[in-house]
Design a protein around this motif. Structure first.
Motif, PDB file in Angstrom:
ATOM      1  N   ASP A 517       4.783 -16.010   6.710  1.00  0.00           N
ATOM      2  CA  ASP A 517       3.901 -15.256   5.817  1.00  0.00           C
ATOM      3  C   ASP A 517       3.193 -14.152   6.627  1.00  0.00           C
ATOM      4  O   ASP A 517       3.410 -14.022   7.829  1.00  0.00           O
ATOM      5  N   GLN A 521       2.209 -17.617   9.527  1.00  0.00           N
ATOM      6  CA  GLN A 521       2.325 -19.046   9.245  1.00  0.00           C
ATOM      7  C   GLN A 521       3.627 -19.322   8.518  1.00  0.00           C
ATOM      8  O   GLN A 521       4.106 -18.495   7.755  1.00  0.00           O
ATOM      9  N   LYS A 522       4.142 -20.515   8.752  1.00  0.00           N
ATOM     10  CA  LYS A 522       5.331 -20.933   8.032  1.00  0.00           C
ATOM     11  C   LYS A 522       4.992 -21.011   6.536  1.00  0.00           C
ATOM     12  O   LYS A 522       3.927 -21.489   6.164  1.00  0.00           O
ATOM     13  N   SER A 524       5.079 -22.460   2.861  1.00  0.00           N
ATOM     14  CA  SER A 524       5.389 -23.731   2.214  1.00  0.00           C
ATOM     15  C   SER A 524       4.673 -23.799   0.880  1.00  0.00           C
ATOM     16  O   SER A 524       3.621 -23.195   0.685  1.00  0.00           O
ATOM     17  N   LYS A 525       5.306 -24.539  -0.021  1.00  0.00           N
ATOM     18  CA  LYS A 525       4.720 -24.656  -1.358  1.00  0.00           C
ATOM     19  C   LYS A 525       3.327 -25.263  -1.285  1.00  0.00           C
ATOM     20  O   LYS A 525       2.420 -24.848  -2.007  1.00  0.00           O
ATOM     21  N   SER A 526       3.159 -26.264  -0.383  1.00  0.00           N
ATOM     22  CA  SER A 526       1.863 -26.939  -0.339  1.00  0.00           C
ATOM     23  C   SER A 526       0.764 -25.994   0.183  1.00  0.00           C
ATOM     24  O   SER A 526      -0.378 -26.092  -0.240  1.00  0.00           O
ATOM     25  N   LYS A 527       1.126 -25.093   1.077  1.00  0.00           N
ATOM     26  CA  LYS A 527       0.119 -24.137   1.549  1.00  0.00           C
ATOM     27  C   LYS A 527      -0.131 -23.031   0.525  1.00  0.00           C
ATOM     28  O   LYS A 527      -1.119 -22.306   0.613  1.00  0.00           O
ATOM     29  N   ASN A 529       1.532 -20.283   0.220  1.00  0.00           N
ATOM     30  CA  ASN A 529       1.685 -18.942   0.789  1.00  0.00           C
ATOM     31  C   ASN A 529       3.111 -18.409   0.660  1.00  0.00           C
ATOM     32  O   ASN A 529       3.549 -17.594   1.451  1.00  0.00           O
TER      33      ASN A 529
END
Length: 851
Positions: A517, A521-522, A524-527, A529
């Motif tokens: 992003d 940062q990697k 991910s759906k949970s983040k 982003n």
RNA sequence: GGGCGGUUAGCUCAGUUGGCUAGAGCGCGUCUUUGACGUAGACGAGGUCAGAGGUUCGAAUCCUCUACCGCCCACCA
């Protein structure tokens, strides 16, 4: 069609894609005189949405494919769709769960059909998204990983491995996810460093020996004690080696187990004594094999303690059992301490459940012969890697690879074509009648294995499956995929490719890093982003996404997504559009002439720059230097073509050359920005056919000396503009020259590009004003004396700067080592430059002294 | 424990075989309503290339070490 003021990608992209697709432009030409060029698209998940990584992968592949198509190769870009066995199954099982159902409510065949329908409802989306990204792939060759030809080939390979003795069925410790109820290959397990505890537990000796009453073992998993079948010490360990062969009482049970000697026990670690649980630990399993130890399974596939664990523990989760064991041990005085440690724990990569090593009968591939062959081929350099370092990394991995478990206990996937004799569990046969739960062979009844293949067993065969209809396209040209798939996919394709076809599946491998992003940062759906590529396309256009993604990105390196790069790319597309708009306008107003005549300096110059760019671009693309290639074409279009050539042509209006040069630029730009270039091609009044089908440009003939003169003009004009900007006031002063043929011939152009009032030719005695710091020219800005004086500081700066440059060159030439050892041309060049600069400095100083 | 990669302008990053003044985009400053484009044009400021040592006529680039930051692999009870 007319050119609007700004380029609106959405208005054209879908139609342009449809135009290409309908015309058959994506199909390989199968021209017998041309070289095959082949890229197999790593098949995206059939029921998933594309993520930004797909944007990058398709950009890179499509640039290569379009470039080779323009170069005249038989370019074939083969799309695919992946049934994504486990991935899809997880999604579907979640759906079942939400309906209050479980997999056990249906038969395997039922489930398979349900998921099949589920996937086919979703599937079109992914394909539409690939189109939106501009992939010029041959849709007629689309292969789904469950197509009959895939299954046939996979079964053929399985059979071959079976007959060659490279497939075996065996009960071994496998990585088991107790939530998903399936085993995994080693590589699918995610290891995480976690804080844990190491407990010390006393195991009393049955018979006190040499005063030793007990052995203290260390463990992170006390509950597996119930399945211990030995304790091990190192045979070299003098503290204990005379105890080998004695028995200890296993706490919490009434069993007695032997003390064995094995190298696995590390004398340095803990007490040097280790408990052996062959049924629940990979190392212990191997110790068990060496010493023929019994294996007692105390944890079931449900993740709970089973009957072997004893009535006190049966039915407890491992976590509950652990607490209870510790409590009882403590009460019995056998718990001797605990220490905090950090250790690595395997988790399911989907649900994060701790992976339980459990004994299970599975199909394994003996990978050693396959890996050895792959290593040999890699060492011979038969496959070129980008980045190059990945090759050694893969060799290291293959060198320590263990047998590959290819059985999965999920219904969604290719059924394993194996059946077992209902009377004899060791009698397995190969048979492809997997649609039948039971078959009869020679009077005996055989029951189907209900497991499916690891998805990577079929994906690992992708290159030769997808190219089977055009054999000349195998091995494929390049495998472009994510760096994270080096072991999982690339390694397996090489092993299986060599095994089945006796050839490498591809000649080169290009691996891209992850798109992170904006903050690095990697995603991910949970983040939350995640950047959706299709949203970027609808906002900025497909070309802008493509150019923005490849910018400043090198092979194998993870890198942040950059909106500013996408915006810059969108602006470039708009720039190109407006160049087209202007040229069309000039053509409309100009007179008819199709003969390309190069007769102005800027024309020689742009021809040279186009030739140079074309040559360099080819070199860069052949070395997979996408970012540099993108920069190069950007520079040509914006900084050279628009800023200089087009500006000059506003005077000369050589429409034939404008047309021709612009066509070449569109062709070279096409792989990088397919939509806008084709849209322009379709909009221009004189172009025919489709840009996608054009041929890479042939170099122009031009006069090198003329081109060099234009470089001088650029320096002159830039210097004039710079002075205009720096001089006090907004006044523009005449640009006078003395004894300067270049100036004499280009007065009009200089006036046009600098907006100076006039360009007078003067005599030696008329010289006054401000000399331009351009080597080899006598050019003066005719500024009044008072302004000249006010400008003194600026001029001094310029003289000082020139002085510093001269000093550097002089210092270099003063060194005898440089003069003797550096290449002669270089030294000669240094001398010439120095002389020119000294001459200029002399003149500037002399003229400056008048002020 | 092993391996790989990174550290270059305010930010994000390029920089192929060592070569002359280290680049780009964005951002920043000044100017420009010139009929292709303000999603623009012109000009400009800004870098001891992480640190130390070495090889070389010459190092961001090659070698060694150090520091910091990532990633991957591995059976550490």
């Amino acid at each position: 069609m007319k050119f609007s003021k700004t380029y609106e990608p959405n208005q054209y992209e879908p139609d342009i894609y449809a135009l290409w697709e309908k015309s058959g432009a994506f199909r390989p030409k199968d021209n017998p005189d041309a070289d095959p060029y082949t890229i197999v698209m790593p098949p995206p998940n059939a029921n998933g949405n594309l993520h930004i990584g797909h944007g990058l992968t398709i950009a890179l592949q499509d640039i290569l494919i379009r470039y080779h198509r323009l170069k005249g190769d038989n370019a074939w870009y083969i799309p695919g769709a992946d049934h994504a066995g486990f991935e899809t199954w997880v999604v579907y099982e979640r759906r079942l769960e939400s309906e209050g159902k479980t997999r056990f409510d249906y038969s395997r065949d039922d489930l398979y059909n349900q998921v099949w329908n589920f996937v086919h409802e979703q599937r079109g989306n992914m394909e539409l998204q690939i189109r939106a990204l501009g992939a010029s792939c041959d849709w007629e060759s689309l292969t789904f990983t469950l197509d009959p030809k895939v299954i046939d080939t996979v079964y053929g390979t399985f059979e071959k491995l079976w007959h060659d003795g490279l497939i075996y069925r065996g009960e071994k410790l496998v990585n088991f996810c107790t939530k998903h109820q399936t085993a995994f290959a080693d590589i699918e397990v995610t290891h995480k460093d976690e804080k844990g505890k190491l407990w010390q537990i006393a195991y009393p000796l049955v018979k006190e020996t040499h005063g030793v009453k007990e052995l203290i073992v260390s463990t992170t998993r006390p509950e597996t004690l119930l399945g211990d079948t030995a304790v091990a010490v190192n045979p070299k360990d003098d503290r204990y080696n005379d105890l080998i062969g004695q028995m200890v009482k296993l706490p919490l049970t009434d069993r007695e187990i032997p003390i064995i000697g094995d190298e696995h026990a590390d004398m340095e670690y803990g007490t040097g004594v280790v408990k052996i649980t062959p049924a629940h630990d990979q190392n212990d399993y191997e110790v068990g094999q060496r010493h023929n130890l019994p294996m007692i399974t105390v944890i079931g596939y449900d993740g709970k303690m089973n009957a072997n664990a004893g009535a006190n523990y049966e039915g407890l989760t491992t976590e509950q059992a652990r607490r209870k064991c510790l409590e009882v041990l403590k009460n019995q005085g056998l718990l001797r301490g605990e220490t905090e440690i950090e250790h690595s724990v395997g988790h399911c990569y989907k649900c994060d459940t701790v992976i339980e090593p459990l004994l299970k009968e599975q199909w394994f591939i003996n990978v050693k012969p396959l890996a050895e062959r792959a290593i040999k081929v890699l060492k011979e350099g038969k496959i070129k890697f980008h980045p190059a370092s990945k090759k050694q990394v893969l060799i290291n991995y293959l060198s320590q690879l263990k047998d590959w478990n290819i059985s999965r206990q999920i219904p969604w996937g290719i059924p394993i074509p194996a059946f077992v004799n209902t009377e004899d569990p060791t009698d397995w046969i190969f048979d492809t009648r997997v649609d039948q739960p039971e078959i009869k062979v020679k009077g005996k009844t055989y029951r189907r294995d209900n497991d499916t293949f690891d998805t990577w067993f079929s994906s690992g065969q992708w290159p030769y499956i997808t190219t089977s209809s055009r054999e000349a396209h195998y091995p494929t040209s390049v495998m472009e995929t994510g760096a994270d798939l080096l072991f999982q996919w690339v390694g397996r394709m090489i092993m299986l490719g060599l095994y089945v076809t006796n050839d490498t599946p591809f000649k080169e491998v290009y691996m891209h890093g992850m798109v992170l992003d904006e903050k690095g940062q990697k995603m991910s759906k949970s983040k939350g982003n995640v950047i959706n590529p299709i949203e970027v396309v609808s906002k900025y256009g497909s070309d802008a996404l493509r150019l923005g993604l490849i910018a400043s990105r090198s092979a194998g390196v993870n890198q942040a997504f950059s909106t500013s790069k996408v915006v810059a790319s969108r602006n470039l597309c708009n720039k190109l559009w407006n160049i087209a708009r202007l040229i069309q306008d000039l053509v409309d107003k100009g007179k008819e002439s199709d003969e390309v005549v190069v007769d102005n300096l800027c024309e020689d110059w742009i021809c040279r720059e186009i030739n140079k760019t074309s040559k360099e671009l080819q070199k860069l693309l052949e070395h997979y230097r996408f970012a540099e290639a993108g920069d190069l074409i950007y520079d040509l279009i914006w900084n050279k073509y628009a800023d200089w050539f087009i500006e000059c042509e506003k005077l000369w209006k050589d429409t034939a050359l404008l047309k021709s040069t612009f066509e070449q630029i569109l062709i070279m730009m096409h792989p990088f920005a397919p939509f806008v270039t084709e849209t322009i091609w379709q909009t221009l009044s004189w172009t025919e056919g489709m840009l996608i089908n054009q041929s890479w440009p042939i170099p122009y003939k031009y006069d090198e000396a003329m081109a060099n003169h234009f470089d001088e003009l650029i320096a002159i004009i830039t210097d004039i503009r710079s002075h205009y900007q720096a001089l006090p006031g907004a006044q523009k002063y005449p640009v006078a020259f003395h004894d300067d043929p270049l100036m004499y011939k280009n007065q009009l152009l200089i006036q046009h590009l600098t907006k100076c009032p006039c360009v007078p030719q003067i005599n030696l005695n008329e010289i006054k004003g401000l000399r331009l710091a351009v080597q080899g020219h006598n050019i003066y800005l005719q500024i009044p004396e008072d302004i000249h004086k006010k400008y003194k500081a600026n001029l001094e700066d310029r003289i000082l700067k020139l002085g510093r440059e001269i000093e550097t060159l002089e210092a270099r030439l003063r060194s005898p080592n440089y003069v003797q050892k550096a290449p002669k041309e270089l030294v000669e060049e240094t001398r010439n430059t120095l002389a020119e600069k000294q001459d200029l400095l002399g003149k500037m100083k002399a003229e400056f002294s008048y002020i």
